[in-house]
Scaffold this motif. Structure first.
Motif, short mmCIF file in Angstrom:
data_model
loop_
_atom_site.label_atom_id
_atom_site.label_comp_id
_atom_site.label_asym_id
_atom_site.label_seq_id
_atom_site.Cartn_x
_atom_site.Cartn_y
_atom_site.Cartn_z
N PRO A 110 52.44 37.66 -3.90
CA PRO A 110 52.69 38.12 -4.91
C PRO A 110 51.15 39.04 -6.02
O PRO A 110 51.20 39.96 -6.21
N ILE A 111 50.32 38.12 -6.55
CA ILE A 111 49.18 38.26 -6.92
C ILE A 111 48.59 39.41 -6.09
O ILE A 111 48.19 40.62 -6.97
N GLY A 112 48.26 39.54 -5.07
CA GLY A 112 47.85 40.44 -4.27
C GLY A 112 48.65 41.61 -3.98
O GLY A 112 47.96 42.89 -4.45
N ARG A 113 49.89 41.45 -3.90
CA ARG A 113 50.71 42.69 -3.91
C ARG A 113 50.55 43.57 -4.76
O ARG A 113 50.31 44.05 -4.93
N ALA A 114 51.18 43.06 -5.94
CA ALA A 114 50.45 43.67 -7.20
C ALA A 114 48.90 44.36 -7.39
O ALA A 114 49.13 45.61 -7.77
N ALA A 115 48.36 43.65 -6.77
CA ALA A 115 46.74 44.27 -7.37
C ALA A 115 46.99 45.22 -5.83
O ALA A 115 46.05 46.37 -6.42
N GLU A 116 47.11 45.29 -4.89
CA GLU A 116 46.63 46.37 -4.20
C GLU A 116 47.88 47.59 -3.85
O GLU A 116 47.50 48.70 -4.17
N TRP A 117 48.73 47.49 -4.79
CA TRP A 117 49.54 48.78 -5.33
C TRP A 117 48.83 49.11 -6.25
O TRP A 117 48.61 50.71 -6.41
N VAL A 118 48.06 48.75 -7.66
CA VAL A 118 47.67 49.33 -9.14
C VAL A 118 46.75 49.53 -8.25
O VAL A 118 46.39 51.12 -8.30
N ARG A 120 45.95 50.63 -4.99
CA ARG A 120 46.35 51.96 -3.87
C ARG A 120 46.65 53.20 -5.19
O ARG A 120 46.00 54.48 -4.53
N ARG A 121 47.69 53.47 -5.84
CA ARG A 121 47.53 53.99 -7.06
C ARG A 121 46.10 54.63 -7.46
O ARG A 121 46.29 55.94 -8.10
N VAL A 122 45.31 54.04 -8.22
CA VAL A 122 44.34 54.30 -9.18
C VAL A 122 42.74 54.61 -7.48
O VAL A 122 42.50 56.02 -8.19
N GLY A 123 43.22 54.17 -6.64
CA GLY A 123 42.27 55.74 -5.43
C GLY A 123 43.04 56.34 -5.07
O GLY A 123 42.34 57.86 -4.72
N LEU A 124 44.16 56.64 -5.40
CA LEU A 124 45.10 57.95 -5.18
C LEU A 124 44.60 59.16 -6.45
O LEU A 124 44.09 60.39 -6.07
#
Length: 363
Positions: A110-118, A120-124
């Motif tokens: 779960p921590i990895g999925r949350a970090a991936e979502w954050v 991804r948004r920062v990367g965009l």
């Protein structure tokens, strides 16, 4: 001996030198080889005796000792120490693996999925900002660097490079012409001063000298070295044949000496010992066995039988005493009626349904 075994037609023609060399060489070699062969046979016999009486029992003892001191403790340690420890470590590893899998599934994933979502948004967002900055920088570089550099290359550097290339080609042509002239002068100078004198020296001096040396070498080979080599070959062949003949003769002599020593040892040691064993020790042993050992064994068996009977009587007396003491303290034991096992009757259709079944009638 080999010369006597060969036929007359098989003998090769021999010269007087071979006949004159053969007998002295064989006598000298025989005198030198006989002690060596006898020493060799003695060493062989001693080695076999040492192997059979010392080395082989010592090796077996060392193997047994190694098995008792090394193999058995290692097997016991592996079976009773290392195997339980290994099973324990495997069990702990499995439990640790299950715990890590639970932590990964319940916490890290779960921590990895949350970090991936954050991320991804920062990367965009960063990609949009970077695209804008790159577009502005590209336009600035195009108008400030590329356009002036292109104009400078077309109208300044290209004409200057062409002029420099023409100057370099002219200079190269001049240097090539000067080098060709100097090379021609050096070539003819070396040819006249070095090559022609060296060629004349080779043709008129060294070649005749080499031919003379070659003729001398061939004469030396033909008239000196070849005869000496043949004589040495004859001597070497005769020495080799003499060594083989002397080795075989020395073997026969050593065998005869060994048999003589064996006969002497048998006459002086073995047969007296055998006679003493048969004529003295065996009757004495039989007498001792009949007069001492057998009566002693018979007495020992009777004593053992009496001892066993005494121990049996003592056990019966002790058992009776325990029974009397138990009867005096607790009274007579009540008889227990033994029940015979009841054999279950065989179940039939009549006993199960309570009625009699008549046999079927034929039509």
């Amino acid at each position: 001996m080999e010369l006597e075994k060969r036929g007359v037609g098989e003998r090769s023609p021999e010269g007087c030198l071979v006949v004159a060399i053969r007998m002295p060489v064989r006598i000298v070699v025989l005198v030198l080889v006989v002690p060596v062969r006898m020493a060799w046979d003695a060493l062989v016999v001693g080695g076999r005796l040492l192997r059979d009486t010392v080395l082989r029992p010592l090796g077996r003892a060392l193997v047994w000792l190694g098995r008792v001191l090394v193999v058995v403790p290692l097997v016991g340690a592996y079976r009773w120490v290392l195997t339980p420890i290994g099973h324990t470590l495997v069990w702990l590893a499995r439990r640790a693996g299950d715990m890590l899998a639970w932590v990964y599934a319940r916490v890290l994933a779960p921590i990895g999925r949350a970090a991936e979502w954050v991320l991804r948004r920062v990367g965009l967002v960063l990609a949009a900002v970077g695209a804008a900055v790159f577009a502005g920088a590209a336009r600035l570089v195009r108008w400030l660097l590329v356009a002036p550099g292109k104009w400078c290359w077309t109208w300044i550097l290209t004409p200057a490079g062409r002029a420099l290339a023409r100057c370099a080609r002219g200079l190269w042509w001049v240097l090539a012409a000067v080098a060709a002239g100097v090379g021609a002068v050096l070539y003819w100078t070396c040819r006249v001063l070095l090559v022609l004198p060296a060629l004349a020296l080779w043709r008129w001096v060294l070649t005749p000298a080499g031919r003379g040396l070659a003729w001398c070498g061939r004469a030396l080979w033909r008239w000196v070295l070849v005869p000496v080599g043949r004589a040495l070959a004859v001597v070497g062949r005769e020495v080799a044949d003499a060594l083989g003949h002397a080795w075989r003769v020395a073997g026969r002599i050593s065998l005869a000496v060994g048999r003589f020593l064996g006969a002497v040892l048998r006459r002086l040691v073995v047969e007296p010992v055998r006679w003493a064993y048969r004529r003295v020790l065996t009757p004495v042993g039989h007498a001792v066995r009949d007069a001492v050992l057998r009566p002693a064994a018979r007495v020992a068996r009777q004593v053992g039988r009496g001892t066993r009977q005494a121990f049996a009587a003592a056990r019966d007396i002790a058992r009776q005493a325990r029974a009397d003491l138990r009867r005096a303290l607790l009274g007579e034991p009540r008889p227990v009626a033994r029940r015979e096992p009841v054999v279950a009757e065989t179940r039939t259709l009549e006993t199960r349904t309570g009625r009699e079944v008549s046999p079927p009638t034929r039509g």
